[in-house]
Design a protein around this motif. Structure first.
Motif, PDB file in Angstrom:
ATOM      1  N   LEU A  54       0.862  -1.190   0.000  1.00  0.00           N
ATOM      2  CA  LEU A  54       0.000   0.000   0.000  1.00  0.00           C
ATOM      3  C   LEU A  54       0.893   1.233   0.000  1.00  0.00           C
ATOM      4  O   LEU A  54       1.861   1.284   0.762  1.00  0.00           O
ATOM      5  CB  LEU A  54      -0.870   0.045   1.264  1.00  0.00           C
ATOM      6  CG  LEU A  54      -1.754  -1.162   1.565  1.00  0.00           C
ATOM      7  CD1 LEU A  54      -2.446  -0.969   2.929  1.00  0.00           C
ATOM      8  CD2 LEU A  54      -2.792  -1.346   0.475  1.00  0.00           C
ATOM      9  N   ALA A  55       0.556   2.216  -0.827  1.00  0.00           N
ATOM     10  CA  ALA A  55       1.367   3.438  -0.824  1.00  0.00           C
ATOM     11  C   ALA A  55       0.571   4.628  -1.323  1.00  0.00           C
ATOM     12  O   ALA A  55      -0.199   4.529  -2.279  1.00  0.00           O
ATOM     13  CB  ALA A  55       2.607   3.261  -1.687  1.00  0.00           C
ATOM     14  N   SER A  56       0.766   5.757  -0.653  1.00  0.00           N
ATOM     15  CA  SER A  56       0.264   7.058  -1.091  1.00  0.00           C
ATOM     16  C   SER A  56       1.488   7.963  -1.196  1.00  0.00           C
ATOM     17  O   SER A  56       2.050   8.365  -0.177  1.00  0.00           O
ATOM     18  CB  SER A  56      -0.734   7.603  -0.062  1.00  0.00           C
ATOM     19  OG  SER A  56      -1.064   8.947  -0.358  1.00  0.00           O
ATOM     20  N   TRP A  58      -4.183   6.199  -3.607  1.00  0.00           N
ATOM     21  CA  TRP A  58      -3.492   5.055  -2.987  1.00  0.00           C
ATOM     22  C   TRP A  58      -3.259   3.978  -4.026  1.00  0.00           C
ATOM     23  O   TRP A  58      -4.182   3.578  -4.738  1.00  0.00           O
ATOM     24  CB  TRP A  58      -4.334   4.475  -1.842  1.00  0.00           C
ATOM     25  CG  TRP A  58      -4.261   5.320  -0.624  1.00  0.00           C
ATOM     26  CD1 TRP A  58      -5.038   6.401  -0.329  1.00  0.00           C
ATOM     27  CD2 TRP A  58      -3.343   5.177   0.473  1.00  0.00           C
ATOM     28  NE1 TRP A  58      -4.658   6.938   0.878  1.00  0.00           N
ATOM     29  CE2 TRP A  58      -3.622   6.212   1.391  1.00  0.00           C
ATOM     30  CE3 TRP A  58      -2.321   4.276   0.764  1.00  0.00           C
ATOM     31  CZ2 TRP A  58      -2.909   6.372   2.583  1.00  0.00           C
ATOM     32  CZ3 TRP A  58      -1.610   4.426   1.939  1.00  0.00           C
ATOM     33  CH2 TRP A  58      -1.907   5.460   2.841  1.00  0.00           C
TER      34      TRP A  58
END
Lengths: 151, 151
Positions: free
Chosen positions: B90-92, B102
């Motif tokens: 998961l990454a923002s 996201w």
């Protein structure tokens, strides 16, 4: 024993976040801790680490996940107020250490990797920045104001 | 007009996520959309994109942030059930497109970058995997069951 824990124990692997705090503790609760990473290449890089060994965020109980994300966003706010970065990056990867932890990362246009993620190869020598005792204390105070005292 | 929007408009920049959906829409609400990225290098890569142009997650109102994270975790659960990956990422980040989104990314030990994040240089030729119409429909159904119908 849950499946994630069993998978971990079956593999017989050491886990960096079960074996030690992973940095200077800025805030903690029975569920999680917030630590300043000891990484001079990325000033202000902090992590939110869940206390028990769980592999994926969606393996957590709803209440623990809510506590976790509240801490992630309190940390983002504290780092924005303390470091005034150009951008914030958030990531939960765990490909190397499969124990739920969030990277909360202040970024600057003149840091070594921008606009790439911090895990990519460097593009340039970074402009030096401090994240010393004074800044870490400011982040700790902001976290306590937002989340309550460590417990 | 909020500061983030003004900063964006002052810069006169086009924004990929203001100008188009960014992929096939699997679920949507007035606050956000969930899209399947059209990226054959990373089968199952989906994104949760906030509807209005906001730069940082901590710029969002509390209720919008809660809706956003509920969607992120519903998507992680849907992708785990549909794709059975070895790990979820998961990454923002938003260093390139500074509009809150996201990345929700199924990962496999034999994908092109594992254990590096997907933005790093490839290590190997990946084992081919499908994320076709059938899998996208399964993710959509799971999202509707978890979040309610698109609205």
């Amino acid at each position: 024993m849950d499946a994630a824990r069993r998978r971990f124990e079956d593999a017989g692997m050491a886990c960096e976040f079960c074996d030690g705090p992973g940095g200077e503790i800025l805030w903690h609760s029975p569920t999680l801790r917030i630590v300043a990473a000891d990484d001079s290449a990325f000033p202000g890089l902090c992590r939110v680490v869940i206390a028990r060994h769980v592999v994926e965020v969606t393996d957590l109980a709803e209440c623990d996940r809510q506590d976790l994300m509240r801490a992630v966003f309190a940390l983002e706010a504290a780092l924005r107020a303390t470091c005034a970065p150009d951008k914030m990056n958030l990531a939960s990867l765990g490909n190397v250490t499969a124990h739920v932890h969030w990277h909360v990362i202040p970024r600057w246009h003149d840091d070594s990797r921008y606009p790439d993620p911090i895990w990519c190869s460097p593009r340039r020598s970074p402009t030096p920045r401090q994240f010393g005792a004074e800044q870490r204390a400011a982040v700790s105070r902001s976290l306590a104001a937002d989340l309550g005292p460590s417990k």
